[in-house]
Design a protein around this motif. Structure first.
Motif, PDB file in Angstrom:
ATOM      1  N   THR A 118      15.051  48.669  -6.503  1.00 28.66           N
ATOM      2  CA  THR A 118      14.097  49.535  -7.203  1.00 28.66           C
ATOM      3  C   THR A 118      12.793  48.784  -7.408  1.00 28.66           C
ATOM      4  O   THR A 118      12.777  47.548  -7.512  1.00 28.66           O
ATOM      5  CB  THR A 118      14.628  50.010  -8.567  1.00 28.66           C
ATOM      6  OG1 THR A 118      14.897  48.874  -9.376  1.00 28.66           O
ATOM      7  CG2 THR A 118      15.882  50.842  -8.403  1.00 28.66           C
ATOM      8  N   THR A 175       7.936  55.878 -14.982  1.00 30.36           N
ATOM      9  CA  THR A 175       8.660  54.876 -14.207  1.00 30.36           C
ATOM     10  C   THR A 175      10.020  54.559 -14.823  1.00 30.36           C
ATOM     11  O   THR A 175      11.050  54.603 -14.144  1.00 30.36           O
ATOM     12  CB  THR A 175       7.837  53.588 -14.065  1.00 30.36           C
ATOM     13  OG1 THR A 175       6.617  53.897 -13.397  1.00 30.36           O
ATOM     14  CG2 THR A 175       8.588  52.542 -13.271  1.00 30.36           C
ATOM     15  N   ASN A 176      10.043  54.233 -16.097  1.00 25.27           N
ATOM     16  CA  ASN A 176      11.315  53.903 -16.748  1.00 25.27           C
ATOM     17  C   ASN A 176      12.231  55.110 -16.869  1.00 25.27           C
ATOM     18  O   ASN A 176      13.453  54.975 -16.779  1.00 25.27           O
ATOM     19  CB  ASN A 176      11.071  53.285 -18.121  1.00 25.27           C
ATOM     20  CG  ASN A 176      10.482  51.900 -18.027  1.00 25.27           C
ATOM     21  OD1 ASN A 176      10.629  51.222 -17.021  1.00 25.27           O
ATOM     22  ND2 ASN A 176       9.807  51.479 -19.073  1.00 25.27           N
ATOM     23  N   VAL A 188       6.595  58.441  -9.611  1.00 23.85           N
ATOM     24  CA  VAL A 188       6.119  57.189 -10.210  1.00 23.85           C
ATOM     25  C   VAL A 188       4.652  56.949  -9.879  1.00 23.85           C
ATOM     26  O   VAL A 188       3.889  56.470 -10.717  1.00 23.85           O
ATOM     27  CB  VAL A 188       6.994  56.005  -9.746  1.00 23.85           C
ATOM     28  CG1 VAL A 188       6.402  54.676 -10.159  1.00 23.85           C
ATOM     29  CG2 VAL A 188       8.405  56.153 -10.301  1.00 23.85           C
ATOM     30  N   THR A 189       4.232  57.299  -8.668  1.00 30.43           N
ATOM     31  CA  THR A 189       2.844  57.075  -8.263  1.00 30.43           C
ATOM     32  C   THR A 189       1.895  58.007  -9.018  1.00 30.43           C
ATOM     33  O   THR A 189       0.831  57.578  -9.473  1.00 30.43           O
ATOM     34  CB  THR A 189       2.686  57.284  -6.749  1.00 30.43           C
ATOM     35  OG1 THR A 189       3.583  56.394  -6.078  1.00 30.43           O
ATOM     36  CG2 THR A 189       1.275  56.998  -6.295  1.00 30.43           C
ATOM     37  N   ASP A 241      11.794  59.076  -5.474  1.00 33.58           N
ATOM     38  CA  ASP A 241      10.972  59.113  -6.690  1.00 33.58           C
ATOM     39  C   ASP A 241       9.627  58.398  -6.544  1.00 33.58           C
ATOM     40  O   ASP A 241       8.977  58.078  -7.531  1.00 33.58           O
ATOM     41  CB  ASP A 241      11.721  58.548  -7.911  1.00 33.58           C
ATOM     42  CG  ASP A 241      12.927  59.385  -8.282  1.00 33.58           C
ATOM     43  OD1 ASP A 241      12.846  60.621  -8.118  1.00 33.58           O
ATOM     44  OD2 ASP A 241      13.938  58.819  -8.726  1.00 33.58           O
ATOM     45  N   GLU A 242       9.204  58.172  -5.305  1.00 29.32           N
ATOM     46  CA  GLU A 242       7.906  57.525  -5.077  1.00 29.32           C
ATOM     47  C   GLU A 242       6.754  58.368  -5.628  1.00 29.32           C
ATOM     48  O   GLU A 242       5.881  57.852  -6.319  1.00 29.32           O
ATOM     49  CB  GLU A 242       7.695  57.276  -3.587  1.00 29.32           C
ATOM     50  CG  GLU A 242       6.313  56.716  -3.283  1.00 29.32           C
ATOM     51  CD  GLU A 242       5.990  56.717  -1.807  1.00 29.32           C
ATOM     52  OE1 GLU A 242       4.969  56.101  -1.462  1.00 29.32           O
ATOM     53  OE2 GLU A 242       6.717  57.336  -1.011  1.00 29.32           O
ATOM     54  N   GLY A 301      12.317  54.009 -11.744  1.00 27.11           N
ATOM     55  CA  GLY A 301      11.471  53.381 -10.729  1.00 27.11           C
ATOM     56  C   GLY A 301      11.598  54.042  -9.372  1.00 27.11           C
ATOM     57  O   GLY A 301      12.286  55.044  -9.200  1.00 27.11           O
ATOM     58  N   ASN A 339       8.581  49.060  -9.240  1.00 25.95           N
ATOM     59  CA  ASN A 339       7.706  49.703 -10.218  1.00 25.95           C
ATOM     60  C   ASN A 339       6.424  50.236  -9.603  1.00 25.95           C
ATOM     61  O   ASN A 339       5.706  50.990 -10.243  1.00 25.95           O
ATOM     62  CB  ASN A 339       7.344  48.727 -11.338  1.00 25.95           C
ATOM     63  CG  ASN A 339       8.529  48.401 -12.203  1.00 25.95           C
ATOM     64  OD1 ASN A 339       9.401  49.232 -12.405  1.00 25.95           O
ATOM     65  ND2 ASN A 339       8.563  47.191 -12.712  1.00 25.95           N
ATOM     66  N   ASN A 340       6.096  49.821  -8.384  1.00 26.04           N
ATOM     67  CA  ASN A 340       4.892  50.348  -7.745  1.00 26.04           C
ATOM     68  C   ASN A 340       5.145  50.598  -6.263  1.00 26.04           C
ATOM     69  O   ASN A 340       6.019  49.988  -5.654  1.00 26.04           O
ATOM     70  CB  ASN A 340       3.685  49.436  -7.976  1.00 26.04           C
ATOM     71  CG  ASN A 340       3.781  48.123  -7.243  1.00 26.04           C
ATOM     72  OD1 ASN A 340       3.789  48.103  -6.017  1.00 26.04           O
ATOM     73  ND2 ASN A 340       3.853  47.024  -7.986  1.00 26.04           N
ATOM     74  N   TYR A 341       4.362  51.485  -5.710  1.00 23.23           N
ATOM     75  CA  TYR A 341       4.599  51.934  -4.350  1.00 23.23           C
ATOM     76  C   TYR A 341       4.236  50.886  -3.298  1.00 23.23           C
ATOM     77  O   TYR A 341       4.756  50.912  -2.192  1.00 23.23           O
ATOM     78  CB  TYR A 341       3.860  53.248  -4.078  1.00 23.23           C
ATOM     79  CG  TYR A 341       2.360  53.116  -3.971  1.00 23.23           C
ATOM     80  CD1 TYR A 341       1.739  52.958  -2.743  1.00 23.23           C
ATOM     81  CD2 TYR A 341       1.562  53.146  -5.104  1.00 23.23           C
ATOM     82  CE1 TYR A 341       0.366  52.832  -2.644  1.00 23.23           C
ATOM     83  CE2 TYR A 341       0.197  53.025  -5.017  1.00 23.23           C
ATOM     84  CZ  TYR A 341      -0.398  52.866  -3.781  1.00 23.23           C
ATOM     85  OH  TYR A 341      -1.760  52.740  -3.691  1.00 23.23           O
ATOM     86  N   PRO A 381       2.721  57.021 -13.731  1.00 17.93           N
ATOM     87  CA  PRO A 381       3.410  55.748 -13.941  1.00 17.93           C
ATOM     88  C   PRO A 381       4.172  55.646 -15.266  1.00 17.93           C
ATOM     89  O   PRO A 381       5.084  54.846 -15.388  1.00 17.93           O
ATOM     90  CB  PRO A 381       2.285  54.719 -13.905  1.00 17.93           C
ATOM     91  CG  PRO A 381       1.152  55.384 -13.226  1.00 17.93           C
ATOM     92  CD  PRO A 381       1.300  56.845 -13.492  1.00 17.93           C
TER      93      PRO A 381
END
Length: 132
Positions: free
Chosen positions: A8, A44-45, A37-38, A33-34, A49, A10-12, A41
C-alpha cells in the motif's frame, strides 16, 4: 483471476513506480483506490491507501521484487550517523511547522492538509536526516 494486495502507498507517484517496476517484470498488477486517494488525500487512511493489487499466482515473485527494490534503495541511503541500512523515507511529525500547519487547517476549516516534511529515519539509532 483473483488479485491480492502486495503493498500500500500514500501517494500515486510511489504507487506507480512500484507498479511499473512489477509490470516491467511481466507481473499482472493494477492500483486500487488510486483515484480516491489522489482526488481527496484526506481519505487515505479511511480507504487504506492506494493498494498495489497483484494476480494471486504471481504474488510471491512480486513480493520478492518489491523487497529487493526496497533493499537496493536502503543500501543507497545508509545512515550517516551509524552506517545502518535500516532506513526509510518517512513523514516527520517532529517539526513545529507540521503541527502549526495542521492546527491552522483545523481552525480555518481548510480541507487539504499542508505538505508534511519528509526525512530519512534510521530505525537502529533514531537519527533523522535530509536526503542528499
Amino acid at each position: 483471476m483473483d488479485y491480492v494486495i502486495a503493498s500500500t502507498y500514500n501517494n500515486y507517484i510511489e504507487a506507480h513506480l512500484a507498479m511499473g517496476n512489477l509490470q516491467s517484470e511481466s507481473i499482472n498488477c493494477w492500483l486500487k483506490d488510486e483515484n480516491t486517494v489522489t482526488i481527496d488525500p484526506i481519505l487515505t487512511n479511511a480507504v487504506g491507501g492506494i493498494k498495489l493489487m497483484v494476480a494471486q499466482p504471481q504474488i510471491g515473485r512480486a513480493l520478492d521484487i518489491l523487497k529487493n527494490t526496497k533493499k537496493e534503495y536502503q543500501q543507497q541511503h545508509p545512515c550517516p550517523h551509524c552506517g545502518s541500512t535500516n532506513v526509510e523515507y518517512v513523514s516527520t511529525p517532529k517539526k513545529a511547522s507540521n503541527w502549526l500547519g495542521t492546527l491552522i487547517n483545523l481552525l480555518l476549516g481548510i480541507g487539504a492538509p499542508l505538505p508534511v516534511d519528509k526525512v530519512h529515519h534510521c530505525f537502529d539509532c533514531g537519527y533523522e536526516y535530509e536526503a542528499q
